[in-house]
Scaffold this active site. Structure first.
Site, PDB file in Angstrom:
ATOM      1  CG  ASP A   1      52.257  16.578 -62.350  1.00 35.55           C
ATOM      2  OD1 ASP A   1      51.785  17.032 -63.402  1.00 35.55           O
ATOM      3  OD2 ASP A   1      51.622  16.536 -61.274  1.00 35.55           O
TER       4      ASP A   1
ATOM      5  CD  GLU B   1      43.741  20.601 -58.767  1.00 36.05           C
ATOM      6  OE1 GLU B   1      44.656  20.269 -59.550  1.00 36.05           O
ATOM      7  OE2 GLU B   1      43.881  20.595 -57.523  1.00 36.05           O
TER       8      GLU B   1
END
Ligand code: KIV
Length: 284
Positions: free
Chosen positions: A86, A185
């Site tokens: 990330d 998400e």
């Protein structure tokens, strides 16, 4: 199980073959070794490490140095899975060159095979710049935890027609910009399924239902490993936290009551050494 390292092309083939892709986070050497040996396709060194490993309240305090530290540990362990790291908060929101430099560090120093960035239309130029430089980029839309204070909490996204259409548009823009995959998400299953069938790149869902091309969960949530949050979309496969607590309590008890260490846990000196230390007739 395939032994050769998983590539971004393999993931695209999984989508074409309707073979669901299994992704899990890992943040250190032992967890990465275990999930890699278990056969996961992708290991995500998520900035969720800020919450589940470093004890921050959100992912926002996570720094490049922390991401690098954990990515290095994970890539030392992963032999087969594709490791995606990330990009932390604000590491890709300044100049394109700064974003490129940070993405490059995760690959050159962290040895990640790809990076992940949160955001839609606004990150298209950054995605393009990194992809042009040869950096595989995974997108992340829907609930983007780095924007939690802007979103007003960890809420399901894309619930009405307008918000769903915006997500679909962003997914297509990111595909066009060159992402090799997309995390979606906390999005209603029906919206996620429509997005997944509308783009050619694999869509990895978390709280986005069964219509995605793959699933990702956080290691500590899957294992109930000191994980306090209980979102609806998490399935718990073990209670590692209880196993650890019970084992450590038993150890403490053994130490305090003198049951540990026992004879078999101790090294022993030779007869000659014992006699020299203690004198004739004294035995250990
Ligand atoms: O940081 C993370 O672990 C993530 C996943 C939840 C997708 O971004």
């Amino acid at each position: 199980m395939r032994e050769k390292p998983v590539s971004t092309a393999d993931l695209r083939k999984c989508k074409q073959d309707r073979q669901p892709i299994a992704v899990i986070t890992a943040y250190d050497y032992p967890s990465a070794k275990l999930v890699d040996e278990a056969g996961v396709d992708v290991i995500l060194v998520g900035d969720s490490l800020g919450m589940v490993v470093l004890g921050y309240d959100s992912t926002i305090p996570v720094t490049m140095e922390e991401m690098l530290h954990h990515t290095k540990a994970v890539t030392r362990a992963a032999k087969r899975a594709l490791v995606v790291a990330d990009m932390p908060f604000l590491s890709y929101h300044g100049s394109l060159e700064e974003a490129l430099k940070n993405a490059g560090r995760l690959m050159q120093e962290g040895l990640a095979k790809a990076v992940k960035m949160e955001g839609g239309t606004e990150i298209v130029p950054v995605v393009k710049r990194c992809v042009q430089a040869g950096i595989p980029v995974m997108g992340h839309i829907g609930l983007t935890p780095q924007s939690v204070y802007q979103l007003g909490g960890y809420k399901v996204q894309g619930k009405d027609a307008q918000a769903a259409a915006k997500l679909l548009k962003e997914a297509k823009e990111l595909e066009e910009a060159g992402v090799f995959s997309l995390v979606l998400e906390c999005v209603p299953e029906e919206v996620a399924a429509k997005i997944s069938e509308s783009v050619s790149v694999p869509v990895i869902g978390i709280g986005a239902g069964a219509g995605c091309d793959g699933q990702v969960l956080v290691f500590h949530d899957v294992l109930s490993y000191a994980s306090t949050i209980k979102p609806k979309f998490v399935k718990r496969y073990a209670d590692v936290g209880s196993v650890i607590s019970q084992a450590v309590s038993a150890y403490i008890d053994d130490v305090r009551t003198g049951r540990f260490p026992a004879k078999e846990h101790s090294f022993h000196a030779s007869e000659e050494t014992i006699q020299a230390l203690y004198g004739e007739g004294v035995k250990s």
